[in-house]
Write a protein that holds these residues in place. Structure first.
Motif, mmCIF file in Angstrom:
data_model
loop_
_atom_site.group_PDB
_atom_site.id
_atom_site.type_symbol
_atom_site.label_atom_id
_atom_site.label_comp_id
_atom_site.label_asym_id
_atom_site.label_seq_id
_atom_site.Cartn_x
_atom_site.Cartn_y
_atom_site.Cartn_z
ATOM 1 N N ALA A 1 53.226 23.722 36.923
ATOM 2 C CA ALA A 1 52.861 24.106 38.285
ATOM 3 C C ALA A 1 53.598 25.411 38.603
ATOM 4 O O ALA A 1 54.814 25.498 38.449
ATOM 5 C CB ALA A 1 53.241 23.021 39.276
ATOM 6 N N VAL A 2 52.832 26.412 39.023
ATOM 7 C CA VAL A 2 53.404 27.721 39.322
ATOM 8 C C VAL A 2 53.117 28.039 40.780
ATOM 9 O O VAL A 2 51.971 27.997 41.218
ATOM 10 C CB VAL A 2 52.784 28.818 38.422
ATOM 11 C CG1 VAL A 2 53.330 30.185 38.791
ATOM 12 C CG2 VAL A 2 53.034 28.515 36.957
ATOM 13 N N ASN A 3 54.171 28.314 41.542
ATOM 14 C CA ASN A 3 54.021 28.788 42.921
ATOM 15 C C ASN A 3 54.179 30.291 42.890
ATOM 16 O O ASN A 3 55.167 30.805 42.362
ATOM 17 C CB ASN A 3 55.073 28.176 43.841
ATOM 18 C CG ASN A 3 54.843 26.706 44.071
ATOM 19 O OD1 ASN A 3 53.725 26.221 43.988
ATOM 20 N ND2 ASN A 3 55.911 25.977 44.337
ATOM 21 N N MET A 4 53.196 30.978 43.433
ATOM 22 C CA MET A 4 53.240 32.434 43.402
ATOM 23 C C MET A 4 52.685 33.011 44.692
ATOM 24 O O MET A 4 52.077 32.314 45.492
ATOM 25 C CB MET A 4 52.448 32.976 42.217
ATOM 26 C CG MET A 4 50.947 32.770 42.294
ATOM 27 S SD MET A 4 50.047 33.620 40.980
ATOM 28 C CE MET A 4 50.261 35.324 41.440
ATOM 29 N N THR A 5 52.918 34.284 44.868
ATOM 30 C CA THR A 5 52.375 35.001 46.007
ATOM 31 C C THR A 5 51.835 36.323 45.493
ATOM 32 O O THR A 5 51.884 36.605 44.289
ATOM 33 C CB THR A 5 53.445 35.224 47.095
ATOM 34 O OG1 THR A 5 52.799 35.675 48.280
ATOM 35 C CG2 THR A 5 54.497 36.224 46.657
ATOM 36 N N LEU A 6 51.326 37.133 46.378
ATOM 37 C CA LEU A 6 50.882 38.483 46.056
ATOM 38 C C LEU A 6 51.601 39.438 46.993
ATOM 39 O O LEU A 6 52.191 39.018 47.987
ATOM 40 C CB LEU A 6 49.367 38.600 46.210
ATOM 41 C CG LEU A 6 48.549 37.688 45.287
ATOM 42 C CD1 LEU A 6 47.080 37.731 45.649
ATOM 43 C CD2 LEU A 6 48.743 38.075 43.829
ATOM 44 N N ASN B 1 49.580 27.577 42.586
ATOM 45 C CA ASN B 1 49.541 27.484 44.046
ATOM 46 C C ASN B 1 49.866 28.853 44.618
ATOM 47 O O ASN B 1 50.966 29.364 44.426
ATOM 48 C CB ASN B 1 50.568 26.450 44.551
ATOM 49 C CG ASN B 1 50.323 25.082 43.957
ATOM 50 O OD1 ASN B 1 49.210 24.575 43.985
ATOM 51 N ND2 ASN B 1 51.359 24.498 43.377
ATOM 52 N N LEU B 2 48.899 29.431 45.313
ATOM 53 C CA LEU B 2 49.091 30.727 45.953
ATOM 54 C C LEU B 2 49.632 30.476 47.350
ATOM 55 O O LEU B 2 48.996 29.813 48.159
ATOM 56 C CB LEU B 2 47.766 31.493 46.001
ATOM 57 C CG LEU B 2 47.826 32.936 46.446
ATOM 58 C CD1 LEU B 2 48.718 33.750 45.522
ATOM 59 C CD2 LEU B 2 46.423 33.524 46.473
ATOM 60 N N GLY C 1 58.685 39.699 41.285
ATOM 61 C CA GLY C 1 59.096 38.711 42.284
ATOM 62 C C GLY C 1 57.929 37.958 42.891
ATOM 63 O O GLY C 1 58.077 37.320 43.931
ATOM 64 N N LEU C 2 56.772 37.990 42.233
ATOM 65 C CA LEU C 2 55.606 37.282 42.757
ATOM 66 C C LEU C 2 55.611 35.802 42.395
ATOM 67 O O LEU C 2 54.863 35.027 42.978
ATOM 68 C CB LEU C 2 54.311 37.933 42.240
ATOM 69 C CG LEU C 2 54.083 39.383 42.658
ATOM 70 C CD1 LEU C 2 52.793 39.904 42.048
ATOM 71 C CD2 LEU C 2 54.071 39.530 44.166
ATOM 72 N N GLU D 1 41.752 37.230 44.332
ATOM 73 C CA GLU D 1 40.901 36.179 43.777
ATOM 74 C C GLU D 1 41.090 35.998 42.281
ATOM 75 O O GLU D 1 40.998 34.889 41.777
ATOM 76 C CB GLU D 1 39.433 36.495 44.082
ATOM 77 C CG GLU D 1 39.107 36.349 45.559
ATOM 78 C CD GLU D 1 37.634 36.590 45.835
ATOM 79 O OE1 GLU D 1 36.816 36.415 44.911
ATOM 80 O OE2 GLU D 1 37.314 36.949 46.968
ATOM 81 N N SER D 2 41.367 37.088 41.564
ATOM 82 C CA SER D 2 41.434 36.989 40.105
ATOM 83 C C SER D 2 42.833 36.715 39.554
ATOM 84 O O SER D 2 42.964 36.106 38.497
ATOM 85 C CB SER D 2 40.883 38.270 39.474
ATOM 86 O OG SER D 2 41.677 39.383 39.853
ATOM 87 N N MET D 3 43.877 37.140 40.233
ATOM 88 C CA MET D 3 45.236 36.990 39.703
ATOM 89 C C MET D 3 45.633 35.521 39.510
ATOM 90 O O MET D 3 46.130 35.161 38.436
ATOM 91 C CB MET D 3 46.257 37.710 40.583
ATOM 92 C CG MET D 3 47.680 37.653 40.052
ATOM 93 S SD MET D 3 47.946 38.540 38.513
ATOM 94 C CE MET D 3 47.922 40.209 39.103
ATOM 95 N N PRO D 4 45.429 34.634 40.490
ATOM 96 C CA PRO D 4 45.802 33.232 40.250
ATOM 97 C C PRO D 4 45.043 32.621 39.066
ATOM 98 O O PRO D 4 45.606 31.833 38.306
ATOM 99 C CB PRO D 4 45.448 32.538 41.568
ATOM 100 C CG PRO D 4 45.531 33.628 42.590
ATOM 101 C CD PRO D 4 45.043 34.852 41.887
ATOM 102 N N ALA D 5 43.804 33.002 38.889
ATOM 103 C CA ALA D 5 43.032 32.484 37.757
ATOM 104 C C ALA D 5 43.598 32.995 36.432
ATOM 105 O O ALA D 5 43.659 32.247 35.446
ATOM 106 C CB ALA D 5 41.565 32.881 37.893
ATOM 107 N N GLU D 6 44.024 34.247 36.404
ATOM 108 C CA GLU D 6 44.626 34.793 35.183
ATOM 109 C C GLU D 6 45.946 34.093 34.879
ATOM 110 O O GLU D 6 46.244 33.773 33.727
ATOM 111 C CB GLU D 6 44.849 36.301 35.308
ATOM 112 C CG GLU D 6 45.398 36.898 34.038
ATOM 113 C CD GLU D 6 45.583 38.407 34.095
ATOM 114 O OE1 GLU D 6 46.112 38.939 33.100
ATOM 115 O OE2 GLU D 6 45.224 39.033 35.105
#
Length: 154
Positions: free
Chosen positions: A95-100, A131-132, A81-82, A109-114
């Motif tokens: 374009a991906v909107n995501m959260t942690l 977009n985090l 659900g991220l 720092e690394s997850m959005p880049a991956e």
């Protein structure tokens, strides 16, 4: 009391009459009927919108997201659900909107880049933007049933 069978011997049995089909009925039966598939076969495949759910490119991006796993939870980030939204344009921009799970997540720092790297590697995607976001905050209710089952929450 006993049942008795009566046995009768005969010299011959009358031949039953043969079925007869009149010629007019035979022609009507064997004429080619209207093909009920004509309309179906004449239809052209509808154009799938590129960036909408159900489009091949959109589904490929979702599949790429399902290959990324949270390092602390053995579930992919999509089912976790991220991922709040995926948009793909006709030009191949994703374009991906995501959260942690939390702002203090060790992979903040690394997850959005991956995610950006994996999405941009999908054939047909020219550019990827991640977009985090923190609003709305992630909640365990956002997980898919498969993720909840994997984590023993169902």
């Amino acid at each position: 009391m006993s049942d008795r069978f009566v046995v009768e011997e005969v010299d011959s049995v009358e031949t039953p009459p043969k079925a007869r089909v009149e010629q007019e009925d035979a022609r009507a039966t064997f004429e080619r009927k209207r093909d009920y598939l004509d309309g179906f076969l004449a239809q052209r495949p509808r154009e799938e919108p590129v960036g909408e759910p159900g489009g091949a490119l959109y589904e490929a991006v979702v599949e790429a997201l399902k290959e990324i796993f949270d390092p602390e939870i053995p579930v992919n980030i999509y089912d976790l659900g991220l991922i709040y939204g995926v948009e793909v344009t006709e030009g191949g921009h994703a374009a991906v909107n995501m959260t942690l799970t939390t702002p203090h997540c060790p992979v903040a720092e690394s997850m959005p880049a991956e995610v950006e790297l994996r999405v941009s590697a999908v054939p047909g995607i020219a550019t990827a933007e991640v977009n985090l976001v923190w609003d709305p905050a992630w909640d365990p209710q956002l997980m898919s049933d498969e993720a909840k089952l994997e984590l023993g929450m169902l």
